[in-house]
Write a protein that holds these residues in place. Sequence first.
Motif, PDB file in Angstrom:
ATOM      1  N   ARG A 144       9.619  82.045 -10.101  1.00  7.98           N
ATOM      2  CA  ARG A 144       9.060  83.360  -9.770  1.00  7.98           C
ATOM      3  C   ARG A 144      10.013  84.214  -8.939  1.00  7.98           C
ATOM      4  O   ARG A 144       9.685  85.344  -8.606  1.00  7.98           O
ATOM      5  CB  ARG A 144       7.729  83.194  -9.043  1.00  7.98           C
ATOM      6  CG  ARG A 144       6.683  82.519  -9.927  1.00  7.98           C
ATOM      7  CD  ARG A 144       5.286  82.728  -9.479  1.00  7.98           C
ATOM      8  NE  ARG A 144       4.355  82.217 -10.494  1.00  7.98           N
ATOM      9  CZ  ARG A 144       3.252  82.820 -10.852  1.00  7.98           C
ATOM     10  NH1 ARG A 144       2.901  83.965 -10.295  1.00  7.98           N
ATOM     11  NH2 ARG A 144       2.466  82.308 -11.775  1.00  7.98           N
ATOM     12  N   VAL A 145      11.170  83.686  -8.642  1.00  9.47           N
ATOM     13  CA  VAL A 145      12.151  84.451  -7.867  1.00  9.47           C
ATOM     14  C   VAL A 145      12.904  85.388  -8.807  1.00  9.47           C
ATOM     15  O   VAL A 145      13.493  84.932  -9.796  1.00  9.47           O
ATOM     16  CB  VAL A 145      13.140  83.503  -7.161  1.00  9.47           C
ATOM     17  CG1 VAL A 145      14.239  84.299  -6.475  1.00  9.47           C
ATOM     18  CG2 VAL A 145      12.408  82.615  -6.169  1.00  9.47           C
ATOM     19  N   PRO A 146      12.916  86.696  -8.544  1.00 10.86           N
ATOM     20  CA  PRO A 146      13.700  87.620  -9.384  1.00 10.86           C
ATOM     21  C   PRO A 146      15.157  87.210  -9.436  1.00 10.86           C
ATOM     22  O   PRO A 146      15.767  86.872  -8.421  1.00 10.86           O
ATOM     23  CB  PRO A 146      13.524  88.962  -8.672  1.00 10.86           C
ATOM     24  CG  PRO A 146      12.204  88.848  -7.968  1.00 10.86           C
ATOM     25  CD  PRO A 146      12.139  87.413  -7.512  1.00 10.86           C
ATOM     26  N   GLY A 147      15.708  87.214 -10.632  1.00 14.26           N
ATOM     27  CA  GLY A 147      17.106  86.838 -10.808  1.00 14.26           C
ATOM     28  C   GLY A 147      17.331  85.406 -11.206  1.00 14.26           C
ATOM     29  O   GLY A 147      18.441  85.041 -11.604  1.00 14.26           O
ATOM     30  N   ARG A 199      23.099  89.045  -5.333  1.00 13.82           N
ATOM     31  CA  ARG A 199      22.574  90.301  -4.782  1.00 13.82           C
ATOM     32  C   ARG A 199      21.097  90.483  -5.127  1.00 13.82           C
ATOM     33  O   ARG A 199      20.332  91.025  -4.334  1.00 13.82           O
ATOM     34  CB  ARG A 199      23.391  91.471  -5.329  1.00 13.82           C
ATOM     35  CG  ARG A 199      23.067  92.819  -4.683  1.00 13.82           C
ATOM     36  CD  ARG A 199      24.087  93.860  -5.118  1.00 13.82           C
ATOM     37  NE  ARG A 199      23.870  95.125  -4.426  1.00 13.82           N
ATOM     38  CZ  ARG A 199      23.077  96.099  -4.883  1.00 13.82           C
ATOM     39  NH1 ARG A 199      22.423  95.945  -6.023  1.00 13.82           N
ATOM     40  NH2 ARG A 199      22.942  97.228  -4.198  1.00 13.82           N
ATOM     41  N   LYS A 200      20.708  90.013  -6.299  1.00 13.00           N
ATOM     42  CA  LYS A 200      19.308  90.153  -6.719  1.00 13.00           C
ATOM     43  C   LYS A 200      18.429  89.045  -6.147  1.00 13.00           C
ATOM     44  O   LYS A 200      17.247  89.252  -5.860  1.00 13.00           O
ATOM     45  CB  LYS A 200      19.242  90.135  -8.249  1.00 13.00           C
ATOM     46  CG  LYS A 200      17.886  90.490  -8.826  1.00 13.00           C
ATOM     47  CD  LYS A 200      17.957  90.632 -10.334  1.00 13.00           C
ATOM     48  CE  LYS A 200      16.610  91.073 -10.894  1.00 13.00           C
ATOM     49  NZ  LYS A 200      16.663  91.242 -12.387  1.00 13.00           N
ATOM     50  N   ALA A 237      11.578  96.817   1.151  1.00 10.39           N
ATOM     51  CA  ALA A 237      12.485  97.698   1.878  1.00 10.39           C
ATOM     52  C   ALA A 237      13.898  97.630   1.293  1.00 10.39           C
ATOM     53  O   ALA A 237      14.581  98.652   1.165  1.00 10.39           O
ATOM     54  CB  ALA A 237      12.492  97.324   3.357  1.00 10.39           C
ATOM     55  N   VAL A 238      14.348  96.427   0.945  1.00 13.61           N
ATOM     56  CA  VAL A 238      15.673  96.275   0.339  1.00 13.61           C
ATOM     57  C   VAL A 238      15.730  96.989  -1.000  1.00 13.61           C
ATOM     58  O   VAL A 238      16.696  97.709  -1.310  1.00 13.61           O
ATOM     59  CB  VAL A 238      16.012  94.778   0.178  1.00 13.61           C
ATOM     60  CG1 VAL A 238      17.340  94.616  -0.571  1.00 13.61           C
ATOM     61  CG2 VAL A 238      16.071  94.083   1.526  1.00 13.61           C
TER      62      VAL A 238
END
Length: 420
Positions: A350-353, A384-385, A403-404
């Motif tokens: 479920r973590v983007p990237g 970065r992602k 926020a990022v």
Amino acid sequence: MDLQQKLAILADAAKYDASCASSGTSKRDSLGGRGIGSTEGAGICHSYAPDGRCISLLKILLTNHCQYDCLYCVNRASSNVPRARFRVDEVVQLTLDFYRRNCIEGLFLSSGIIKSPDHTMEQVVEVARALREDHDFRGYIHLKTIPDTSDELLLRAGRYADRLSINVELPTAAGLKALAPEKDEGAIRRSMARLRLHIDEREDDARRVLPIRALPAAAPKAAKPPRFAPAGQSTQMIVGADATDDRGILASSATLYGAYRLKRVYYSAFSPIPDAARALPLQAPPLMREHRLYQADWLMRFYGFAHDEIVAAPDGLLRLDVDPKLAWALAHEERFPVDLNTAPREWLLRVPGLGVKAVASLLQARRVRRLRAEDLQRLHLPARKVLPFVQVDGHRPAARPRAVHEARARQARQQQAPLF
């Protein structure tokens, strides 16, 4: 009408059907002087296998004559388009000629319905039979199945084709009734159920055949079970022709995957057609919506997401500015950061990237030692992602993911502004 004119009309008429990927079938080739064709080669690319191979397909209709008058279809009975019809031998010869010129590796064949479903399906199946039995063609064959065709024809189609597909057309029964009243949603589902039954029977027979090395020396070899659509079945639904939102489309797809064990559901953004009915929208939906639906579909199939948790917006639509996985993560900041050294596989997915292969690499790497931020680059992961959503030894996000993301979006807009 000569063959070239027919090909121009019937290839163009087939362009609206997206369900022609050639993944999932068994590997066959013509090495050793046996047969013609291959399911593995590369030529002019039309579709991609899961491992990235380009598979070229001759994609045509047997005919664009049709007795149905579906409002969304350019080939409907009342449409003012040029009509053509191939003979069976013409399709066979075209397939072989294109293969010998290294233009294709397989055939995708669909058809308008002429006279009756059985009459049409019989000719479609005869094309596949002639290729397989008369010419020993070993390339990929995908046949579009006509709903309500006889079970005998379904069995014959599965014998020769790698994949069979029946289009559900629209995400809901109400949409189908409004835009294609001559089509029976129940008949479509019954045909899909029969296909699943035959595929399941074939798989059960294959499991009952013991490996030859496990048989006693005196035992006779078990007969190989008959072939039936080894690449399974798929379907396609039109997006944007009716008012169904993305939440409803994904719910329908989840039902299809669960009930009929489909290999794929394809999404085709509605394209306005000449002389369209007033019931249809005047403009096509954004192609990005189709793309986001494919991404959401992968989340359901490979990432453990339930269909009802992907779309969070009150209007039931997926965000177009970010992919569905990132949108879900931004809407559930309380579940992050995820610890890459301790989190289970289902949370890493479920973590983007992080894709399926990336998660497998992380799980393997952390068996050896604890992971650090610099290890992401060594594993060729998009640091970065990923980093705003994870913690590892020596790194913990200083700001919330939203926020990022918003800061990066503002920066991107500022960089693009001078270009315009």
